[in-house]
Design a protein around this motif. Structure first.
Motif, PDB file in Angstrom:
ATOM      1  N   MET A   1       0.846  -1.194   0.000  1.00 29.99           N
ATOM      2  CA  MET A   1       0.000   0.000   0.000  1.00 29.99           C
ATOM      3  C   MET A   1       0.884   1.249   0.000  1.00 29.99           C
ATOM      4  SD  MET A   1      -3.003   1.084   2.680  1.00 29.99           S
ATOM      5  CE  MET A   1      -4.001  -0.347   2.247  1.00 29.99           C
ATOM      6  N   THR A   2       0.656   2.127  -0.968  1.00 33.85           N
ATOM      7  CA  THR A   2       1.483   3.330  -1.073  1.00 33.85           C
ATOM      8  C   THR A   2       1.024   4.403  -0.092  1.00 33.85           C
ATOM      9  OG1 THR A   2       0.049   4.180  -2.827  1.00 33.85           O
ATOM     10  CG2 THR A   2       1.981   2.907  -3.502  1.00 33.85           C
ATOM     11  N   ALA A   3       1.941   5.311   0.232  1.00 27.76           N
ATOM     12  CA  ALA A   3       1.613   6.414   1.126  1.00 27.76           C
ATOM     13  C   ALA A   3       0.691   7.400   0.414  1.00 27.76           C
ATOM     14  CB  ALA A   3       2.881   7.120   1.576  1.00 27.76           C
ATOM     15  N   LEU A   4      -0.201   8.026   1.172  1.00 29.97           N
ATOM     16  CA  LEU A   4      -1.124   9.027   0.633  1.00 29.97           C
ATOM     17  C   LEU A   4      -1.455  10.006   1.743  1.00 29.97           C
ATOM     18  CD1 LEU A   4      -2.996   9.935  -1.748  1.00 29.97           C
ATOM     19  CD2 LEU A   4      -4.770   8.504  -0.713  1.00 29.97           C
ATOM     20  N   THR A   5      -1.423  11.301   1.424  1.00 30.53           N
ATOM     21  CA  THR A   5      -1.782  12.330   2.402  1.00 30.53           C
ATOM     22  C   THR A   5      -2.813  13.257   1.784  1.00 30.53           C
ATOM     23  OG1 THR A   5       0.445  12.251   3.356  1.00 30.53           O
ATOM     24  CG2 THR A   5      -0.936  14.117   3.953  1.00 30.53           C
ATOM     25  N   LEU A   6      -3.954  13.349   2.441  1.00 31.70           N
ATOM     26  CA  LEU A   6      -5.079  14.163   1.986  1.00 31.70           C
ATOM     27  C   LEU A   6      -5.429  15.183   3.060  1.00 31.70           C
ATOM     28  CD1 LEU A   6      -7.395  11.189   0.945  1.00 31.70           C
ATOM     29  CD2 LEU A   6      -5.825  12.434  -0.542  1.00 31.70           C
ATOM     30  N   ALA A   7      -6.081  16.278   2.640  1.00 32.39           N
ATOM     31  CA  ALA A   7      -6.504  17.269   3.627  1.00 32.39           C
ATOM     32  C   ALA A   7      -7.793  17.954   3.191  1.00 32.39           C
ATOM     33  CB  ALA A   7      -5.412  18.307   3.850  1.00 32.39           C
ATOM     34  N   ALA A   8      -8.603  18.285   4.175  1.00 34.49           N
ATOM     35  CA  ALA A   8      -9.796  19.107   3.996  1.00 34.49           C
ATOM     36  C   ALA A   8      -9.481  20.501   4.513  1.00 34.49           C
ATOM     37  CB  ALA A   8     -10.972  18.516   4.763  1.00 34.49           C
ATOM     38  N   ALA A   9      -9.666  21.501   3.653  1.00 36.35           N
ATOM     39  CA  ALA A   9      -9.413  22.891   4.029  1.00 36.35           C
ATOM     40  C   ALA A   9     -10.712  23.514   4.521  1.00 36.35           C
ATOM     41  CB  ALA A   9      -8.880  23.669   2.831  1.00 36.35           C
ATOM     42  N   GLN A  10     -10.800  23.772   5.803  1.00 38.99           N
ATOM     43  CA  GLN A  10     -11.990  24.424   6.364  1.00 38.99           C
ATOM     44  C   GLN A  10     -11.736  25.934   6.369  1.00 38.99           C
ATOM     45  OE1 GLN A  10     -14.347  22.656   9.632  1.00 38.99           O
ATOM     46  NE2 GLN A  10     -13.876  24.525  10.774  1.00 38.99           N
ATOM     47  N   THR A  11     -12.153  26.585   5.298  1.00 38.15           N
ATOM     48  CA  THR A  11     -11.862  27.998   5.101  1.00 38.15           C
ATOM     49  C   THR A  11     -13.075  28.872   5.411  1.00 38.15           C
ATOM     50  OG1 THR A  11     -12.396  27.691   2.762  1.00 38.15           O
ATOM     51  CG2 THR A  11     -10.075  27.638   3.366  1.00 38.15           C
ATOM     52  N   ILE A  12     -12.791  30.138   5.681  1.00 31.35           N
ATOM     53  CA  ILE A  12     -13.835  31.151   5.843  1.00 31.35           C
ATOM     54  C   ILE A  12     -13.753  32.063   4.625  1.00 31.35           C
ATOM     55  CG2 ILE A  12     -14.693  33.052   7.245  1.00 31.35           C
ATOM     56  CD1 ILE A  12     -13.372  31.690   9.662  1.00 31.35           C
ATOM     57  N   SER A  13     -14.805  32.077   3.823  1.00 28.74           N
ATOM     58  CA  SER A  13     -14.804  32.849   2.585  1.00 28.74           C
ATOM     59  C   SER A  13     -15.208  34.297   2.834  1.00 28.74           C
ATOM     60  CB  SER A  13     -15.769  32.221   1.575  1.00 28.74           C
ATOM     61  OG  SER A  13     -15.383  30.906   1.246  1.00 28.74           O
ATOM     62  N   ILE A  14     -14.516  35.203   2.152  1.00 22.00           N
ATOM     63  CA  ILE A  14     -14.900  36.614   2.158  1.00 22.00           C
ATOM     64  C   ILE A  14     -15.972  36.781   1.083  1.00 22.00           C
ATOM     65  CG2 ILE A  14     -14.081  38.986   1.966  1.00 22.00           C
ATOM     66  CD1 ILE A  14     -11.196  37.796   2.271  1.00 22.00           C
ATOM     67  N   PRO A  15     -17.170  37.276   1.424  1.00 22.08           N
ATOM     68  CA  PRO A  15     -18.276  37.285   0.467  1.00 22.08           C
ATOM     69  C   PRO A  15     -17.932  37.984  -0.848  1.00 22.08           C
ATOM     70  CG  PRO A  15     -19.084  37.829   2.652  1.00 22.08           C
ATOM     71  CD  PRO A  15     -17.591  37.826   2.739  1.00 22.08           C
ATOM     72  N   GLY A  16     -17.945  37.220  -1.929  1.00 24.44           N
ATOM     73  CA  GLY A  16     -17.772  37.782  -3.261  1.00 24.44           C
ATOM     74  C   GLY A  16     -16.397  38.324  -3.586  1.00 24.44           C
ATOM     75  N   ASP A  17     -15.433  38.162  -2.700  1.00 19.84           N
ATOM     76  CA  ASP A  17     -14.095  38.750  -2.887  1.00 19.84           C
ATOM     77  C   ASP A  17     -13.145  37.683  -3.435  1.00 19.84           C
ATOM     78  OD1 ASP A  17     -11.603  39.918  -2.726  1.00 19.84           O
ATOM     79  OD2 ASP A  17     -11.839  40.639  -0.673  1.00 19.84           O
ATOM     80  N   LEU A 193     -12.261   5.821   1.706  1.00 22.19           N
ATOM     81  CA  LEU A 193     -12.042   6.945   2.597  1.00 22.19           C
ATOM     82  C   LEU A 193     -12.992   8.054   2.157  1.00 22.19           C
ATOM     83  CD1 LEU A 193      -9.122   8.560   4.242  1.00 22.19           C
ATOM     84  CD2 LEU A 193     -10.359   9.984   2.633  1.00 22.19           C
ATOM     85  N   VAL A 194     -13.656   8.695   3.087  1.00 24.47           N
ATOM     86  CA  VAL A 194     -14.575   9.788   2.774  1.00 24.47           C
ATOM     87  C   VAL A 194     -14.071  11.064   3.429  1.00 24.47           C
ATOM     88  CG1 VAL A 194     -16.922  10.680   3.044  1.00 24.47           C
ATOM     89  CG2 VAL A 194     -16.551   8.276   2.455  1.00 24.47           C
ATOM     90  N   LEU A 195     -13.918  12.096   2.619  1.00 18.65           N
ATOM     91  CA  LEU A 195     -13.424  13.404   3.056  1.00 18.65           C
ATOM     92  C   LEU A 195     -14.542  14.429   2.912  1.00 18.65           C
ATOM     93  CD1 LEU A 195     -10.086  15.075   1.941  1.00 18.65           C
ATOM     94  CD2 LEU A 195     -12.247  16.298   1.735  1.00 18.65           C
ATOM     95  N   MET A 196     -14.751  15.245   3.936  1.00 20.86           N
ATOM     96  CA  MET A 196     -15.746  16.311   3.894  1.00 20.86           C
ATOM     97  C   MET A 196     -15.095  17.629   4.295  1.00 20.86           C
ATOM     98  SD  MET A 196     -19.066  16.976   6.293  1.00 20.86           S
ATOM     99  CE  MET A 196     -17.997  17.552   7.610  1.00 20.86           C
ATOM    100  N   ALA A 197     -15.064  18.586   3.363  1.00 20.88           N
ATOM    101  CA  ALA A 197     -14.517  19.917   3.632  1.00 20.88           C
ATOM    102  C   ALA A 197     -15.681  20.898   3.734  1.00 20.88           C
ATOM    103  CB  ALA A 197     -13.564  20.334   2.524  1.00 20.88           C
ATOM    104  N   ASN A 198     -15.924  21.419   4.922  1.00 20.29           N
ATOM    105  CA  ASN A 198     -17.041  22.332   5.177  1.00 20.29           C
ATOM    106  C   ASN A 198     -16.515  23.753   5.397  1.00 20.29           C
ATOM    107  OD1 ASN A 198     -19.722  23.046   5.563  1.00 20.29           O
ATOM    108  ND2 ASN A 198     -19.843  22.264   7.664  1.00 20.29           N
ATOM    109  N   HIS A 199     -17.385  24.725   5.192  1.00 25.26           N
ATOM    110  CA  HIS A 199     -17.018  26.119   5.469  1.00 25.26           C
ATOM    111  C   HIS A 199     -16.722  26.303   6.954  1.00 25.26           C
ATOM    112  CE1 HIS A 199     -17.891  28.302   1.661  1.00 25.26           C
ATOM    113  NE2 HIS A 199     -18.616  27.218   1.412  1.00 25.26           N
ATOM    114  N   GLY A 200     -15.819  27.226   7.229  1.00 26.53           N
ATOM    115  CA  GLY A 200     -15.423  27.485   8.604  1.00 26.53           C
ATOM    116  C   GLY A 200     -16.167  28.618   9.268  1.00 26.53           C
ATOM    117  N   GLY A 201     -17.099  29.237   8.548  1.00 25.46           N
ATOM    118  CA  GLY A 201     -17.868  30.342   9.104  1.00 25.46           C
ATOM    119  C   GLY A 201     -19.124  30.578   8.296  1.00 25.46           C
ATOM    120  N   ALA A 202     -19.879  31.580   8.696  1.00 24.53           N
ATOM    121  CA  ALA A 202     -21.123  31.902   8.002  1.00 24.53           C
ATOM    122  C   ALA A 202     -20.843  32.289   6.551  1.00 24.53           C
ATOM    123  CB  ALA A 202     -21.827  33.050   8.716  1.00 24.53           C
ATOM    124  N   THR A 203     -21.749  31.917   5.666  1.00 20.75           N
ATOM    125  CA  THR A 203     -21.596  32.268   4.258  1.00 20.75           C
ATOM    126  C   THR A 203     -22.955  32.280   3.579  1.00 20.75           C
ATOM    127  OG1 THR A 203     -20.455  31.721   2.186  1.00 20.75           O
ATOM    128  CG2 THR A 203     -21.139  29.869   3.548  1.00 20.75           C
TER     129      THR A 203
END
Length: 252
Positions: A1-17, A193-203
């Motif tokens: 089995m080969t190595a694998l590194t994954l990440a979910a970025a939980q970001t806060i978006s600036i509206p429309g910017d 493997l299941v990855l879920m990347a959600n927003h980090g703030g209101a949007t």
């Protein structure tokens, strides 16, 4: 089995910017590279925020020049990034909810959300999905939010050989428990493997629950963000199996 590194970025978006959000994405990509991440997945519509009322104004072509600095960073740091953006495939095309695949090799791929949430049809048209992507020997299938609420979407991913099911989402506190129960179930039932990347703030008028997470192919939780805020959830696979951690990410 080969190595694998994954990440979910939980970001806060600036509206429309778009420019401001590109800078935040670049920061996350740099942190991901420092952690040896090969694939980094951002939330649904991460580059604009969930600005449904402004989708037609904000929509761009996937290969628009304004996104080139983001593609350049992906190539420079060697991280493939999945970023969320309202897109048009031509000047006369409808607006789609896109997940753009910015390859570590400089390539560009497009996934478009197939299943719309009620009310999204006012601003968006259903997309056609997209081909899975390969990271090393692993096949990764993408989803955008409501896509994963259709069991056949995940089942088809597994049938087509995906070992990872990666979803960029916007999930509120009310929807968090039932939605993550589905995702955990897919991991266990489909051996992905299941990855879920959600927003980090209101949007877009919605209060995101944050708590981005990843589940191993047996359904066990690898790691999850605590609440909201700018965080990165990382999972690494080696000969001993999967292990995870969560980092706080500082952005300007």
């Amino acid at each position: 089995m080969t190595a694998l590194t994954l990440a979910a970025a939980q970001t806060i978006s600036i509206p429309g910017d778009l420019a401001g959000n590109i800078a935040r994405h670049q920061r996350f990509m740099q942190v991901a590279a420092e952690q040896g991440v090969q694939l980094l997945v951002f939330p649904e519509l991460s580059l604009t925020g969930y600005e449904r009322g402004r989708a037609a104004q904000l929509a761009i072509a996937p290969d628009a020049a304004v996104l080139q600095p983001l593609r350049d960073v992906a190539r420079e740091v060697g991280v493939t990034a999945i970023v969320g953006m309202p897109i048009r495939l031509s000047d006369t095309s409808p607006v789609l909810i896109g997940a753009l695949i910015l390859g570590a090799d400089g390539s560009l791929g497009v996934y478009s959300k197939q299943h719309l949430h009620p009310g999204e049809e006012e601003a968006f048209a259903p997309g056609t999905g997209g081909a899975p992507l390969n990271v090393g020997n692993d096949t990764i299938a993408l989803a955008v939010c409501a896509d994963f609420t259709h069991a056949d979407h995940a089942a088809n991913a597994a049938l087509n050989g995906a070992g990872v099911y990666a979803a960029g989402v916007l999930i509120t506190a009310k929807g968090y428990n039932p939605d993550t129960a589905l995702l955990k179930g897919y991991a266990a039932d489909l051996s992905m493997l299941v990855l879920m990347a959600n927003h980090g703030g209101a949007t877009g008028g919605w209060e995101s629950a944050g708590r981005s997470a990843m589940w191993a192919p047996d359904g066990s939780l690898i790691a999850a963000a605590v609440g909201t805020g700018s965080q990165m959830v990382i999972a690494r696979r080696d000969c001993a199996g999967w292990a995870g951690k969560v980092l706080a990410v500082e952005v300007e």
